[in-house]
Each structure stands twice: as C-alpha cells, then as structure tokens.
Design a protein around this motif. Structure first.
Motif, mmCIF file in Angstrom:
data_model
loop_
_atom_site.group_PDB
_atom_site.id
_atom_site.type_symbol
_atom_site.label_atom_id
_atom_site.label_comp_id
_atom_site.label_asym_id
_atom_site.label_seq_id
_atom_site.Cartn_x
_atom_site.Cartn_y
_atom_site.Cartn_z
ATOM 1 N N SER A 60 0.830 -1.206 0.000
ATOM 2 C CA SER A 60 0.000 0.000 0.000
ATOM 3 C C SER A 60 0.862 1.252 0.000
ATOM 4 C CB SER A 60 -0.957 0.010 1.183
ATOM 5 O OG SER A 60 -0.252 0.043 2.401
ATOM 6 N N LEU A 61 2.015 1.200 0.648
ATOM 7 C CA LEU A 61 2.933 2.333 0.602
ATOM 8 C C LEU A 61 3.440 2.541 -0.824
ATOM 9 C CD1 LEU A 61 4.486 4.493 2.188
ATOM 10 C CD2 LEU A 61 6.261 2.787 2.588
ATOM 11 N N GLY A 62 3.810 1.475 -1.472
ATOM 12 C CA GLY A 62 4.260 1.570 -2.866
ATOM 13 C C GLY A 62 3.161 2.045 -3.794
ATOM 14 N N GLY A 63 1.950 1.560 -3.591
ATOM 15 C CA GLY A 63 0.825 1.993 -4.426
ATOM 16 C C GLY A 63 0.478 3.450 -4.215
ATOM 17 N N SER A 64 0.570 3.905 -2.989
ATOM 18 C CA SER A 64 0.288 5.317 -2.694
ATOM 19 C C SER A 64 1.315 6.225 -3.349
ATOM 20 C CB SER A 64 0.283 5.559 -1.187
ATOM 21 O OG SER A 64 -0.728 4.808 -0.581
ATOM 22 N N ILE A 65 2.578 5.855 -3.255
ATOM 23 C CA ILE A 65 3.632 6.654 -3.884
ATOM 24 C C ILE A 65 3.460 6.640 -5.399
ATOM 25 C CG2 ILE A 65 6.126 6.852 -4.250
ATOM 26 C CD1 ILE A 65 5.263 7.589 -1.418
ATOM 27 N N GLY A 66 3.135 5.496 -5.976
ATOM 28 C CA GLY A 66 2.905 5.412 -7.419
ATOM 29 C C GLY A 66 1.744 6.278 -7.866
ATOM 30 N N VAL A 72 1.074 13.897 -9.866
ATOM 31 C CA VAL A 72 2.003 15.007 -10.084
ATOM 32 C C VAL A 72 2.317 15.157 -11.575
ATOM 33 C CG1 VAL A 72 4.384 15.766 -9.682
ATOM 34 C CG2 VAL A 72 3.000 14.944 -7.787
ATOM 35 N N ALA A 73 2.528 14.048 -12.256
ATOM 36 C CA ALA A 73 2.837 14.106 -13.693
ATOM 37 C C ALA A 73 1.688 14.729 -14.475
ATOM 38 C CB ALA A 73 3.144 12.708 -14.216
ATOM 39 N N VAL A 74 0.461 14.348 -14.174
ATOM 40 C CA VAL A 74 -0.693 14.909 -14.879
ATOM 41 C C VAL A 74 -0.871 16.384 -14.517
ATOM 42 C CG1 VAL A 74 -3.204 14.782 -15.116
ATOM 43 C CG2 VAL A 74 -1.842 12.710 -15.176
ATOM 44 N N GLY A 75 -0.628 16.736 -13.269
ATOM 45 C CA GLY A 75 -0.726 18.135 -12.854
ATOM 46 C C GLY A 75 0.282 19.013 -13.568
ATOM 47 N N GLY A 93 -8.662 15.362 -12.158
ATOM 48 C CA GLY A 93 -8.184 15.034 -10.819
ATOM 49 C C GLY A 93 -8.999 13.957 -10.137
ATOM 50 N N ILE A 94 -10.305 13.954 -10.364
ATOM 51 C CA ILE A 94 -11.156 12.923 -9.761
ATOM 52 C C ILE A 94 -10.798 11.551 -10.316
ATOM 53 C CG2 ILE A 94 -13.540 12.105 -9.558
ATOM 54 C CD1 ILE A 94 -14.356 15.087 -9.607
ATOM 55 N N GLY A 95 -10.584 11.482 -11.615
ATOM 56 C CA GLY A 95 -10.184 10.220 -12.232
ATOM 57 C C GLY A 95 -8.815 9.762 -11.764
ATOM 58 N N ILE A 96 -7.917 10.727 -11.597
ATOM 59 C CA ILE A 96 -6.569 10.401 -11.125
ATOM 60 C C ILE A 96 -6.640 9.863 -9.702
ATOM 61 C CG2 ILE A 96 -4.333 11.392 -10.505
ATOM 62 C CD1 ILE A 96 -4.814 13.378 -12.830
ATOM 63 N N PHE A 97 -7.467 10.467 -8.872
ATOM 64 C CA PHE A 97 -7.625 9.989 -7.501
ATOM 65 C C PHE A 97 -8.159 8.554 -7.494
ATOM 66 C CE2 PHE A 97 -10.307 9.405 -3.728
ATOM 67 C CZ PHE A 97 -9.336 9.523 -2.752
ATOM 68 N N ALA A 98 -9.148 8.288 -8.329
ATOM 69 C CA ALA A 98 -9.703 6.933 -8.407
ATOM 70 C C ALA A 98 -8.659 5.945 -8.901
ATOM 71 C CB ALA A 98 -10.925 6.922 -9.320
ATOM 72 N N LEU A 99 -7.847 6.361 -9.874
ATOM 73 C CA LEU A 99 -6.788 5.487 -10.376
ATOM 74 C C LEU A 99 -5.745 5.222 -9.292
ATOM 75 C CD1 LEU A 99 -5.477 4.024 -12.790
ATOM 76 C CD2 LEU A 99 -4.299 6.168 -13.297
ATOM 77 N N ALA A 100 -5.392 6.251 -8.535
ATOM 78 C CA ALA A 100 -4.414 6.086 -7.460
ATOM 79 C C ALA A 100 -4.931 5.123 -6.389
ATOM 80 C CB ALA A 100 -4.071 7.433 -6.844
ATOM 81 N N VAL A 101 -6.191 5.235 -6.051
ATOM 82 C CA VAL A 101 -6.782 4.326 -5.063
ATOM 83 C C VAL A 101 -6.799 2.898 -5.599
ATOM 84 C CG1 VAL A 101 -8.938 3.738 -3.883
ATOM 85 C CG2 VAL A 101 -8.135 6.096 -3.893
#
Length: 123
Positions: A60-66, A72-75, A93-101
């Motif tokens: 989960s730490l690795g996934g959160s950092i990824g 950041v790249a999209v921003g 940003g909403i889609g990016i958040f969902a992808l990150a989760v």
C-alpha cells in the motif's frame, strides 16, 4: 508489533523492480508488488497473519507513492498547457484519484498475499 524495517525494505524492493519493470508495463508492476510483499513477509516472519500485514503495508505504501507520482505528472502536464490545460487537469483530478486508489488497492492485496507466502517460507 509492526517491523517497519521489513516494510521499508519490501517497499524499496517493489519500487526498484517497478522502475526496472517499466520496460514491461503491467507485468513489471505486478512482479514488483509480488516480490516486495514476499520480501516484507519473509523478513517479518512469524506466521501467515504477520506476513499478510507486512506485505499489505509495503504494497500500500508503494501503491500510494505510485499514485502520487501519476497525479504530479498529470498536474505538471496540465500546467504546461496554460489555463485550459489547468481546467482539464483539475477535472481529471477525480479520475486520477480513483486510479491512485485502485493502484494502491491492487498492489496492497497482491503484496499481502505474497507476504503470507514469504512468512510461510521463513518459518
């Protein structure tokens, strides 16, 4: 008690393999999560539950950092396109958040299962 050294080493192993695994998108990241979780579980030892927990934390730490790096790249890409790019980037940003989760959950679950295997092997 959580062995943070095992979690950190598992995270570093997963990160290094994930970076090298960019050559094979998808497969490289899958292998990174599995190997990192295995290492964390192996180092923690002490049974299946302990291996599951340490693999879960490392993954989960690795996934959160990824997920954070993707955000950041999209921003940054949105900022380079000016005001319209900023608006598009904000909307995405909403889609990016969902992808990150989703990335965090997948890496955490696969790492947790590999952590169980690592703990079983170390016992």
């Amino acid at each position: 008690m959580t062995d943070w050294r095992a979690v950190f080493v598992g995270f570093v192993v997963a990160t290094v393999i994930g970076i090298v695994g960019l050559v094979l998108p998808g497969i490289g990241q899958l292998a990174a999560g599995l190997v990192g979780g295995f290492v964390a579980g192996y180092m923690a030892g002490g049974g299946l539950g302990r291996g599951f927990w340490h693999g879960l934390l490392a993954g989960s730490l690795g996934g959160s950092i990824g997920g954070l790096l993707i955000g950041v790249a999209v921003g940054i890409a949105g900022l380079t396109l000016g005001p319209i790019g900023g608006a598009v980037s904000g909307a995405a940003g909403i889609g990016i958040f969902a992808l990150a989760v989703a990335i965090s959950l997948v890496m955490a679950l696969e790492s947790a299962l590999a952590g169980m295997v690592g703990a079983a092997v170390s016992s």
